[in-house]
Scaffold this motif. Structure first.
Motif, PDB file in Angstrom:
ATOM      1  N   GLY A 147     -10.099 -53.484 -10.618  1.00 57.65           N
ATOM      2  CA  GLY A 147     -11.205 -53.848  -9.740  1.00 57.65           C
ATOM      3  C   GLY A 147     -10.871 -54.049  -8.272  1.00 57.65           C
ATOM      4  N   CYS A 148      -9.580 -54.155  -7.924  1.00 55.92           N
ATOM      5  CA  CYS A 148      -9.227 -54.383  -6.518  1.00 55.92           C
ATOM      6  C   CYS A 148      -8.719 -53.097  -5.866  1.00 55.92           C
ATOM      7  N   ILE A 149      -8.803 -53.047  -4.547  1.00 54.56           N
ATOM      8  CA  ILE A 149      -8.187 -51.960  -3.784  1.00 54.56           C
ATOM      9  C   ILE A 149      -7.118 -52.573  -2.878  1.00 54.56           C
ATOM     10  N   LEU A 150      -5.911 -52.053  -3.004  1.00 53.61           N
ATOM     11  CA  LEU A 150      -4.802 -52.530  -2.164  1.00 53.61           C
ATOM     12  C   LEU A 150      -4.348 -51.373  -1.304  1.00 53.61           C
ATOM     13  N   THR A 151      -3.931 -51.661  -0.098  1.00 48.37           N
ATOM     14  CA  THR A 151      -3.326 -50.585   0.695  1.00 48.37           C
ATOM     15  C   THR A 151      -1.862 -50.937   0.909  1.00 48.37           C
ATOM     16  N   LEU A 152      -1.036 -49.926   0.869  1.00 49.93           N
ATOM     17  CA  LEU A 152       0.409 -50.147   0.946  1.00 49.93           C
ATOM     18  C   LEU A 152       1.025 -49.190   1.949  1.00 49.93           C
ATOM     19  N   PRO A 153       1.824 -49.725   2.882  1.00 49.88           N
ATOM     20  CA  PRO A 153       2.596 -48.809   3.722  1.00 49.88           C
ATOM     21  C   PRO A 153       3.722 -48.222   2.891  1.00 49.88           C
ATOM     22  N   MET A 154       4.192 -47.066   3.212  1.00 53.57           N
ATOM     23  CA  MET A 154       5.400 -46.532   2.563  1.00 53.57           C
ATOM     24  C   MET A 154       6.157 -45.717   3.596  1.00 53.57           C
ATOM     25  N   THR A 155       7.407 -45.407   3.311  1.00 56.19           N
ATOM     26  CA  THR A 155       8.170 -44.543   4.201  1.00 56.19           C
ATOM     27  C   THR A 155       7.376 -43.257   4.391  1.00 56.19           C
ATOM     28  N   GLN A 156       7.107 -42.905   5.630  1.00 55.45           N
ATOM     29  CA  GLN A 156       6.251 -41.755   5.889  1.00 55.45           C
ATOM     30  C   GLN A 156       7.044 -40.454   5.741  1.00 55.45           C
ATOM     31  N   LEU A 157       6.707 -39.695   4.736  1.00 56.80           N
ATOM     32  CA  LEU A 157       7.382 -38.419   4.478  1.00 56.80           C
ATOM     33  C   LEU A 157       6.339 -37.321   4.585  1.00 56.80           C
ATOM     34  N   ASP A 158       6.479 -36.511   5.611  1.00 54.30           N
ATOM     35  CA  ASP A 158       5.472 -35.464   5.817  1.00 54.30           C
ATOM     36  C   ASP A 158       5.838 -34.247   4.962  1.00 54.30           C
ATOM     37  N   ILE A 159       5.718 -34.432   3.667  1.00 58.81           N
ATOM     38  CA  ILE A 159       6.042 -33.375   2.696  1.00 58.81           C
ATOM     39  C   ILE A 159       4.776 -33.108   1.907  1.00 58.81           C
ATOM     40  N   SER A 160       4.461 -31.841   1.702  1.00 59.27           N
ATOM     41  CA  SER A 160       3.324 -31.513   0.838  1.00 59.27           C
ATOM     42  C   SER A 160       3.705 -30.328  -0.041  1.00 59.27           C
ATOM     43  N   ALA A 161       3.065 -30.255  -1.189  1.00 61.04           N
ATOM     44  CA  ALA A 161       3.285 -29.118  -2.084  1.00 61.04           C
ATOM     45  C   ALA A 161       2.818 -27.828  -1.407  1.00 61.04           C
ATOM     46  N   THR A 162       1.767 -27.921  -0.606  1.00 63.64           N
ATOM     47  CA  THR A 162       1.258 -26.741   0.112  1.00 63.64           C
ATOM     48  C   THR A 162       2.364 -26.133   0.985  1.00 63.64           C
ATOM     49  N   HIS A 163       3.069 -27.001   1.723  1.00 69.80           N
ATOM     50  CA  HIS A 163       4.128 -26.526   2.608  1.00 69.80           C
ATOM     51  C   HIS A 163       5.275 -25.913   1.793  1.00 69.80           C
ATOM     52  N   ILE A 164       5.626 -26.564   0.688  1.00 71.70           N
ATOM     53  CA  ILE A 164       6.711 -26.048  -0.161  1.00 71.70           C
ATOM     54  C   ILE A 164       6.326 -24.667  -0.720  1.00 71.70           C
ATOM     55  N   ARG A 165       5.088 -24.536  -1.163  1.00 75.22           N
ATOM     56  CA  ARG A 165       4.631 -23.223  -1.681  1.00 75.22           C
ATOM     57  C   ARG A 165       4.696 -22.162  -0.585  1.00 75.22           C
ATOM     58  N   ALA A 166       4.318 -22.552   0.642  1.00 77.02           N
ATOM     59  CA  ALA A 166       4.323 -21.583   1.753  1.00 77.02           C
ATOM     60  C   ALA A 166       5.761 -21.146   2.058  1.00 77.02           C
ATOM     61  N   LEU A 167       6.697 -22.105   2.042  1.00 76.06           N
ATOM     62  CA  LEU A 167       8.102 -21.749   2.295  1.00 76.06           C
ATOM     63  C   LEU A 167       8.580 -20.755   1.243  1.00 76.06           C
ATOM     64  N   LEU A 168       8.313 -21.061  -0.021  1.00 70.38           N
ATOM     65  CA  LEU A 168       8.786 -20.198  -1.113  1.00 70.38           C
ATOM     66  C   LEU A 168       8.139 -18.815  -1.029  1.00 70.38           C
TER      67      LEU A 168
END
Ligand code: ATP
Length: 225
Positions: free
Chosen positions: A177-198
């Motif tokens: 029932g609750c919503i929490l927001t959490l900071p995390m180490t910012q990693l600008d990684i996406s599956a889209t980018h990985i697919r494009a590289l491959l």
């Protein structure tokens, strides 16, 4: 649920759904940091079979499942739930949460982990408003997706404001029932980018575990279309 019942609730369990096409270090770091920050007993990874609210994944669910298994191997707090992949029907989070609620009981605190981009799209999910009755939501910051209530759809912004947990004690004691927001180490990684590289023959090494990259190469996944 009456407050007395909450008192007997167990340590919260994290649930992490995604297409994982393929799984990468952004996912792994999100899970690791959420586990620590929220004191989760563990995280169940839930690879989607046929995600209904987005483009069909690039590779078969069986491959995406195998890659998640390789990625989480060796982490005793991570487990993989293959039910969505094995189901012939489209994967709906609300259906999965209902099944897990039945399996784990009404008192078990459940925390659905979402990146900020996934949270911003929540109103497009099947029966999304029912999710709050089934689990807490932990929204993790992601580069490029600032979490601003004023840029969320109005119905979601309302839920976001109304369900902010007053503090860890408030949410850890309740099953959902609750919503929490959490900071995390910012990693600008996406599956889209990985697919494009491959697809263009470039290396995505160090964006995802070596075991996953070996699997991709062995099975010749994500080549040029
Ligand atoms: P795609 O590029 O194909 O859309 P993705 O990298 O966003 O894929 P998903 O499998 O769609 O990966 O994401 C699963 C969950 O992980 C989502 O809640 C998403 O917001 C979150 N997530 C993915 N990558 C990151 C990241 N780098 N930082 C924070 N959250 C992330």
């Amino acid at each position: 649920m009456p407050e007395a019942d909450w008192a007997s609730a167990g340590q919260p369990l994290g649930l992490f759904g995604g297409t994982f096409d393929p799984v990468h270090f952004g996912h792994l770091r999100l899970a690791e940091e959420a586990c620590e920050a929220l004191g989760l007993t563990g995280i169940r990874w839930l690879p989607a079979g046929q995600p209904p609210h987005r483009e069909p994944p690039r590779v078969a669910a069986s491959h995406r499942l195998a890659m998640v298994r390789l990625a989480v191997a060796g982490n005793t707090r991570f487990s993989v739930d293959a039910a969505e992949v094995e189901a012939a029907a489209p994967s709906y989070t609300v259906t999965t949460l209902t099944r897990l609620r039945r399996e784990l009981g009404p008192q078990q605190p459940l925390v659905l982990l979402l990146g900020a981009d996934a949270f911003a799209g929540l109103t497009t999910w099947h029966r999304w408003q029912e999710i709050f009755a089934l689990a807490h939501l932990a929204v993790l910051h992601r580069p490029g997706y600032p979490l601003r209530p004023e840029s969320l759809p109005e119905t979601l912004a309302w839920q976001y404001r109304a369900r902010q947990a007053a503090g860890p004690a408030a949410w850890a004691a309740a099953p959902g029932g609750c919503i929490l927001t959490l900071p995390m180490t910012q990693l600008d990684i996406s599956a889209t980018h990985i697919r494009a590289l491959l697809a263009r023959g470039a290396s995505p090494r160090y964006l995802l575990p070596d075991a996953v990259l070996d699997y991709i190469r062995r099975h010749q996944l994500y080549g040029p279309r």
